[in-house]
Design an enzyme around this catalytic site. Structure first.
Site, PDB file in Angstrom:
ATOM      1  N   TYR A 109       0.804  -1.223   0.000  1.00 39.06           N
ATOM      2  CA  TYR A 109       0.000   0.000   0.000  1.00 39.06           C
ATOM      3  C   TYR A 109       0.841   1.279   0.000  1.00 39.06           C
ATOM      4  CZ  TYR A 109      -3.539  -3.432   1.160  1.00 39.06           C
ATOM      5  OH  TYR A 109      -4.349  -4.524   1.122  1.00 39.06           O
ATOM      6  N   PRO A 122     -11.126   0.241  -3.205  1.00 36.93           N
ATOM      7  CA  PRO A 122     -12.346  -0.425  -3.655  1.00 36.93           C
ATOM      8  C   PRO A 122     -13.583   0.442  -3.403  1.00 36.93           C
ATOM      9  CG  PRO A 122     -11.065  -1.805  -2.148  1.00 36.93           C
ATOM     10  CD  PRO A 122     -10.547  -0.408  -2.037  1.00 36.93           C
ATOM     11  N   HIS A 345      -7.615   1.523   0.962  1.00 39.34           N
ATOM     12  CA  HIS A 345      -7.391   0.116   1.297  1.00 39.34           C
ATOM     13  C   HIS A 345      -6.330  -0.147   2.372  1.00 39.34           C
ATOM     14  CE1 HIS A 345      -7.784  -4.061   0.647  1.00 39.34           C
ATOM     15  NE2 HIS A 345      -7.898  -4.071  -0.659  1.00 39.34           N
ATOM     16  N   SER A 556     -11.788 -11.539  -5.791  1.00 42.62           N
ATOM     17  CA  SER A 556     -12.066 -11.641  -4.363  1.00 42.62           C
ATOM     18  C   SER A 556     -13.543 -11.847  -4.122  1.00 42.62           C
ATOM     19  CB  SER A 556     -11.612 -10.362  -3.664  1.00 42.62           C
ATOM     20  OG  SER A 556     -11.753 -10.510  -2.285  1.00 42.62           O
TER      21      SER A 556
HETATM   22  N1  COA Z   1     -21.384 -28.495   0.423  1.00 41.12           N
HETATM   23  C1  COA Z   1     -22.353 -27.691   0.898  1.00 41.12           C
HETATM   24  N2  COA Z   1     -22.123 -26.427   1.366  1.00 41.12           N
HETATM   25  C2  COA Z   1     -20.859 -25.976   1.324  1.00 41.12           C
HETATM   26  C3  COA Z   1     -19.800 -26.760   0.809  1.00 41.12           C
HETATM   27  C4  COA Z   1     -20.105 -28.078   0.361  1.00 41.12           C
HETATM   28  N3  COA Z   1     -19.162 -28.883  -0.120  1.00 41.12           N
HETATM   29  N4  COA Z   1     -18.669 -26.041   0.899  1.00 41.12           N
HETATM   30  C5  COA Z   1     -18.994 -24.844   1.430  1.00 41.12           C
HETATM   31  N5  COA Z   1     -20.320 -24.815   1.698  1.00 41.12           N
HETATM   32  C6  COA Z   1     -21.081 -23.728   2.316  1.00 41.12           C
HETATM   33  C7  COA Z   1     -20.374 -23.177   3.557  1.00 41.12           C
HETATM   34  O1  COA Z   1     -20.734 -23.914   4.695  1.00 41.12           O
HETATM   35  C8  COA Z   1     -20.899 -21.750   3.590  1.00 41.12           C
HETATM   36  O2  COA Z   1     -22.218 -21.767   4.119  1.00 41.12           O
HETATM   37  P1  COA Z   1     -22.967 -20.411   4.639  1.00 41.12           P
HETATM   38  O3  COA Z   1     -23.396 -19.669   3.435  1.00 41.12           O
HETATM   39  O4  COA Z   1     -24.114 -20.964   5.392  1.00 41.12           O
HETATM   40  O5  COA Z   1     -21.970 -19.700   5.474  1.00 41.12           O
HETATM   41  C9  COA Z   1     -21.002 -21.386   2.133  1.00 41.12           C
HETATM   42  O6  COA Z   1     -21.125 -22.632   1.433  1.00 41.12           O
HETATM   43  C10 COA Z   1     -19.820 -20.600   1.604  1.00 41.12           C
HETATM   44  O7  COA Z   1     -18.644 -21.370   1.641  1.00 41.12           O
HETATM   45  P2  COA Z   1     -17.566 -21.252   0.480  1.00 41.12           P
HETATM   46  O8  COA Z   1     -18.254 -20.866  -0.766  1.00 41.12           O
HETATM   47  O9  COA Z   1     -16.750 -22.486   0.440  1.00 41.12           O
HETATM   48  O10 COA Z   1     -16.700 -19.993   0.842  1.00 41.12           O
HETATM   49  P3  COA Z   1     -16.204 -19.398   2.201  1.00 41.12           P
HETATM   50  O11 COA Z   1     -17.319 -18.698   2.870  1.00 41.12           O
HETATM   51  O12 COA Z   1     -15.494 -20.450   2.967  1.00 41.12           O
HETATM   52  O13 COA Z   1     -15.204 -18.287   1.678  1.00 41.12           O
HETATM   53  C11 COA Z   1     -13.095 -17.335   1.136  1.00 41.12           C
HETATM   54  C12 COA Z   1     -13.992 -18.592   1.065  1.00 41.12           C
HETATM   55  C13 COA Z   1     -11.762 -17.641   0.511  1.00 41.12           C
HETATM   56  C14 COA Z   1     -13.762 -16.208   0.390  1.00 41.12           C
HETATM   57  C15 COA Z   1     -12.931 -16.947   2.630  1.00 41.12           C
HETATM   58  O14 COA Z   1     -12.281 -17.991   3.321  1.00 41.12           O
HETATM   59  C16 COA Z   1     -12.087 -15.724   2.831  1.00 41.12           C
HETATM   60  O15 COA Z   1     -10.897 -15.807   3.038  1.00 41.12           O
HETATM   61  N6  COA Z   1     -12.714 -14.525   2.819  1.00 41.12           N
HETATM   62  C17 COA Z   1     -12.014 -13.267   2.978  1.00 41.12           C
HETATM   63  C18 COA Z   1     -11.741 -12.657   1.627  1.00 41.12           C
HETATM   64  C19 COA Z   1     -11.032 -11.333   1.778  1.00 41.12           C
HETATM   65  O16 COA Z   1     -10.451 -10.998   2.785  1.00 41.12           O
HETATM   66  N7  COA Z   1     -11.073 -10.557   0.751  1.00 41.12           N
HETATM   67  C20 COA Z   1     -10.414  -9.294   0.764  1.00 41.12           C
HETATM   68  C21 COA Z   1     -11.084  -8.367  -0.140  1.00 41.12           C
HETATM   69  S1  COA Z   1     -10.408  -6.757   0.031  1.00 41.12           S
END
Ligand code: COA
Length: 628
Positions: A109, A122, A345, A556
């Site tokens: 940054y 963003p 950011h 993302s």
């Molecule tokens: N079967 C059924 N459901 C499933 C599944 C499966 N095999 N795998 C995942 N799911 C469900 C999860 O339980 C979750 O349920 P919910 O909606 O009830 O919470 C949902 O699906 C979402 O899971 P998934 O799609 O696997 O993603 P996640 O929520 O684990 O997110 C990341 C993944 C990488 C986005 C997250 O770990 C992360 O790091 N987020 C931060 C991103 C960030 O900081 N971005 C910066 C931007 S500036």
């Protein structure tokens, strides 16, 4: 999302101490206890990282390049240099709370010289509002301000709920960085200053209308907050005393290339009045931009138009001067019902910002009426700027540059309405990995090749953790997208490959959030080489390394309860920035590219993503039917 700043991270000789936000912060007791209990970010094993690095290169570089890199890896690992650097990182990890966070803040940054607008800040597009009149806009803005202040109260009273990911508590530090903070430009490097919880409590926000900035005190002298009605009355006063539209758009200076703005800044604050005005903006809790209406567009184009407005304000003639891009959070409420925010950011990632939005949106649905005592409040202070010929020249230059950026940004917001998280979940697939594979398929269909692509993964399970990257392009994703384009393949086989690719993505996600991804480790080794070695190891100089870091797809997921979408610019001149919010029944996806690149086209890519998602659903349903 990493923005163009990774490029800065790759430039040698940039690692010097910087003024860190945390140094002026006192985190309250409960959160402090929580923070102290968080584990430290590990340094991944050296051999593991380089095995994974070679695997990540396989689908994106030629066999000859890969073979050359294999040899360089062997030399790096066996020649003692790798081990020496690894030991250095482990030492750093023992001595600091987080071996990465200061380096990351600096290289990603504060050292980055590209403009904040479009390149690193963003935006968030909120659902459109339908104001009947100006009072409607002001009432809405007043409620929004009250909502953010209610959120601030949770921070001040140490009652903010601790967040969890995969049932693990997360670092809450970023919440303490987003209010009363501001980036300060420097001629070579920026700083971020945070005034919250300092000795003197900050009691004002800034409001900007028609390019004119005002200090709005939101606390009474007894420390109580202004009510919504009182904020509304103050906003009315601001509106009425900023009706002239011929004012210099001083805020547009903050949209400049950072070196240019750094110089212009020093020139601007030579004047005492200007300095005081700038300080008032920097210290304020946050900024509210009351935007002028933008040209009307069709309902279909509306979200894309708003995304652009959040990222750059629409140009010098429109709202780009109605911003202070250095300010950490700026809420935008347009006369035409446009609604959203733009944030700087450096202090935080998207998830805390969206958590704040979810809170505020819920707060704004409340209907309870708070009676306001009827006593007159002082007129909000208008911030004065003395526009010298030099400042005027800087403003004109900034206007021109901004207009070029506006023309160059290509944005398409896809409101994908056919399904949401529900479909992949029903088929026992991770929705996030499903969307990522759709992006892979869309890219392959458009370019007949795959590219380096990254998805941000949270490192907040660790103290002061920010993000690492999930490399979404794998041999498994490559095999899947090839099979989708191969008429000889059966759907059953394609589905098996899709499931395999999703499983691999899920494993990479797991590795990343547990601190075992490769990107930040490679960055750490590289930065330590600059500090400790006389020459850069070849492994960081070869073509593969450059290809691996040229993220044509920078992506993302920023999920929220609110029906909104975050957006950000591409990371490389010939790439796409893709941010998505998978809701239960639909997915909001913001795609950006640059018009100056002939190969990229945000709307075409959006169409390819839509087709990919639909084809992948058809694959799930087709093979499900075949089984019956
Ligand atoms: N079967 C059924 N459901 C499933 C599944 C499966 N095999 N795998 C995942 N799911 C469900 C999860 O339980 C979750 O349920 P919910 O909606 O009830 O919470 C949902 O699906 C979402 O899971 P998934 O799609 O696997 O993603 P996640 O929520 O684990 O997110 C990341 C993944 C990488 C986005 C997250 O770990 C992360 O790091 N987020 C931060 C991103 C960030 O900081 N971005 C910066 C931007 S500036």
């Amino acid at each position: 999302m990493l923005g163009v700043f990774v490029k800065a991270a790759l430039r040698p000789g940039l690692v010097k101490p910087c003024r860190l936000v945390r140094s002026v912060i006192q985190i309250p007791e409960r959160t402090l206890v929580h923070q102290e209990g968080l584990p430290k970010l590990p340094v991944p094993p050296l051999k593991q990282t380089f095995e994974r690095y070679l695997a990540a290169l396989e689908p994106i570089v030629s066999e000859e390049e890969l073979e050359h890199t294999r040899q360089l890896v062997q030399e790096f690992l066996n020649g003692g240099v790798g081990e020496r650097l690894q030991k250095g990182l482990e030492r750093r990890a023992r001595k600091t709370d987080n071996w990465l966070s200061e380096w990351w803040m600096q290289s990603a940054y504060l050292d980055c010289r590209m403009p904040l607008a479009v390149y690193t800040s963003p935006g968030v597009v909120l659902p459109r509002m339908h104001f009947h009149d100006r009072q409607g806009q002001m009432r809405f803005a007043a409620k929004l301000i009250a909502g953010v202040l209610a959120f601030k109260k949770m921070i001040d009273t140490d009652t903010l709920p601790i967040e969890y990911l995969s049932e693990k508590p997360l670092c809450m530090d970023q919440y303490y960085q987003i209010l009363s903070s501001c980036r300060i430009p420097g001629p070579k490097r920026d700083t971020v200053v945070n005034h919250s919880l300092g000795k003197i409590p900050i009691t004002h926000i800034t409001v900007v209308h028609n390019f004119q900035f005002f200090v709005l005190d939101v606390y009474h002298s007894d420390g109580t907050l202004l009510t919504e009605d009182q904020i509304y009355m103050q906003l009315e006063k601001i509106w009425n005393s900023s009706l002239q539209t011929n004012k210099e758009p001083i805020g547009i200076l903050t949209s400049q290339h950072r070196n240019t703005w750094g110089k212009a800044y020093n020139n601007l604050i030579k004047d005492k009045t200007n300095k005081e005005s700038v300080r008032a903006i920097q210290k304020s809790i946050f900024t509210v931009c009351l935007d002028a209406p933008m040209p009307r567009v069709s309902d279909e184009l509306y979200p894309s138009r708003v995304a652009a407005q959040m990222l750059h304000g629409g140009g010098a003639r429109w709202n780009s001067g109605n911003r202070w891009f250095d300010k950490t959070i700026q809420f935008i409420v347009g006369e035409d019902g446009t609604c959203g925010l733009v944030y700087e950011h450096a202090p935080a990632e998207g998830p805390p910002i969206v958590f704040l939005i979810d809170f505020v949106v819920k707060y704004m649905r409340r209907t309870e009426i708070v009676r306001s005592p009827m006593f007159p409040l002082p007129m909000p202070l208008k911030l004065r700027f003395n526009i010298t010929p030099e400042v005027k020249r800087d403003i004109e230059r900034a206007k021109q540059n901004m207009n070029m950026m506006v023309h160059d940004l290509d944005v398409k917001v896809l409101m994908f309405s056919h399904f949401g998280k529900n479909v992949p979940k029903q088929h026992k697939l991770s929705p996030d990995a499903f969307v990522q594979m759709a992006l892979q398929l869309a890219y392959f269909r458009m370019y007949n090749m795959c590219c380096a692509s990254c998805e941000s993964a949270s490192l907040r399970m660790f103290k002061y953790g920010r993000t690492d990257a999930i490399r979404a392009t794998t041999m498994d994703s490559f095999t899947f997208v090839q099979a989708m384009q191969d008429p000889a393949k059966q759907n059953a086989e394609r589905l098996a490959l899709l499931r395999g690719a999703i499983q691999t993505h899920k494993e990479h996600t797991y590795n990343a959030i547990y601190g075992q991804a490769i990107d930040r480790h490679l960055l750490g080794l590289r930065l330590l080489s600059i500090e400790e070695l006389t020459s850069m190891p070849e492994i960081f100089m070869d073509t593969s390394f450059a290809v691996a870091h040229h993220y044509n797809l920078s992506t993302s997921q920023v999920g929220s309860k609110t029906d909104c979408v975050m957006c950000f610019g591409p990371m490389v001149p010939d790439g796409y920035g893709v941010c998505y919010n998978p809701m239960d029944e639909h997915i909001n996806i913001a795609i950006t590219a640059f018009n100056s690149c002939e190969e990229t086209h945000a709307a075409k890519f959006a169409q390819a993503v839509e087709d990919a998602l639909l084809d992948m659903r058809a694959l799930l349903e087709d093979t499900a039917t075949a089984k019956q």
